[in-house]
Write a protein that holds these residues in place. Structure first.
Motif, short mmCIF file in Angstrom:
data_model
loop_
_atom_site.label_atom_id
_atom_site.label_comp_id
_atom_site.label_asym_id
_atom_site.label_seq_id
_atom_site.Cartn_x
_atom_site.Cartn_y
_atom_site.Cartn_z
N MET A 51 19.12 6.63 54.13
CA MET A 51 19.83 7.82 54.58
C MET A 51 21.28 7.47 54.93
O MET A 51 21.53 6.47 55.62
N ASN A 108 15.51 17.31 47.70
CA ASN A 108 15.37 15.98 47.12
C ASN A 108 13.97 15.41 47.34
O ASN A 108 13.40 14.76 46.45
N LYS A 109 13.41 15.63 48.52
CA LYS A 109 12.13 15.02 48.88
C LYS A 109 10.93 15.78 48.31
O LYS A 109 9.94 15.17 47.89
N ASN A 116 13.46 7.13 56.06
CA ASN A 116 14.53 7.23 55.06
C ASN A 116 15.52 6.09 55.27
O ASN A 116 16.62 6.30 55.77
N TYR A 136 18.09 17.71 51.74
CA TYR A 136 17.05 16.70 51.97
C TYR A 136 15.69 17.19 51.48
O TYR A 136 14.96 16.47 50.79
N MET A 192 21.95 14.02 56.39
CA MET A 192 21.97 14.87 55.21
C MET A 192 21.64 16.31 55.61
O MET A 192 20.76 16.54 56.45
N ARG A 232 19.92 19.63 55.84
CA ARG A 232 18.46 19.73 55.79
C ARG A 232 17.93 20.25 54.46
O ARG A 232 16.98 19.70 53.91
N THR A 267 18.94 16.38 58.60
CA THR A 267 18.03 15.24 58.73
C THR A 267 18.88 14.01 59.01
O THR A 267 19.74 13.64 58.21
#
Length: 216
Positions: free
Chosen positions: A51, A64-65, A48, A61, A56, A58, A98
């Protein structure tokens, strides 16, 4: 059998679960080739690169991912099952943040200068995946550095040393066409991407050994 020193570069990120699995399989491959001298060098790849410095939360994250908790759960359940086969008891539920991994990579560069890079990388994986600790936090990194036998880590982290090397190595990896990790490079020539099984990694060592014999 004559011992040969095989150089293995490993592009990795300490928040990559497949990198942890790859490390365990690599260790197993080494036991399958006990007559080989293997010198490892861990190199930066950021999963990332954008980042935020503070990391971020968790769940944000994962949303988003992966587009939501269900997709993320399915993905990590598969990894957990694979990890279990390699002796890793992933504790993904303990991870609350994260992190940005620039400082972790900087510490890895510093550990290399003290011949403690293997020990440091293993502990970064353990602290993150087994204990859920934030390896972007300075105090956590200092604890890991101490556990890995490093000296003067606090002074190093307080400086800006290693920052440019982290960014340069990450960009260089992408220029080589890497878009994921782990990635193993044998004697800086032969590339083996992914968390391959131990048999395949042992064959990689065979290639490196044969190359060293031909050059000797």
């Amino acid at each position: 059998m004559t011992k040969a020193t095989i150089e293995i570069d490993i592009y990795s990120d300490p928040i990559c679960p497949w990198c942890y699995i790859g490390l365990k399989r690599f260790r197993k491959a080494q036991t399958m080739r006990p007559d080989f001298e293997v010198k490892t060098r861990w190199l930066t790849f950021q999963l990332n690169p954008d980042m935020p410095l503070e990391g971020m939360e968790r769940q944000s994250y994962l949303d988003n991912k992966f587009g939501g908790r269900d997709n993320a759960t399915q993905f990590y359940d598969q990894i957990a099952a694979t990890g279990y086969e390699e002796g890793i008891d992933f504790k993904f539920d303990l991870i609350k943040k994260t992190p940005n991994t620039v400082d972790a990579h900087r510490l890895s560069i510093f550990a290399r200068s003290q011949n403690r890079q293997d020990a440091l990388m293993e502990r970064l994986f353990e602290y993150y995946f087994l204990e859920g600790q934030n390896i972007g936090d300075r105090n956590v990194l200092l604890e890991i550095a101490k556990a890995s036998g490093l000296t003067d880590a606090e002074k190093y982290l307080d400086s800006d040393q290693g920052h440019e090397e982290v960014l340069f190595t990450d960009q260089n990896a992408r220029s080589l066409g890497l878009n994921g990790v782990p990635c193993f490079i044998v004697n800086r020539q032969h590339i083996l991407p992914g968390a391959q099984n131990a048999d395949t990694l042992a064959q990689m060592l065979d290639i490196g050994y044969q190359q060293q014999l031909e050059q000797s």
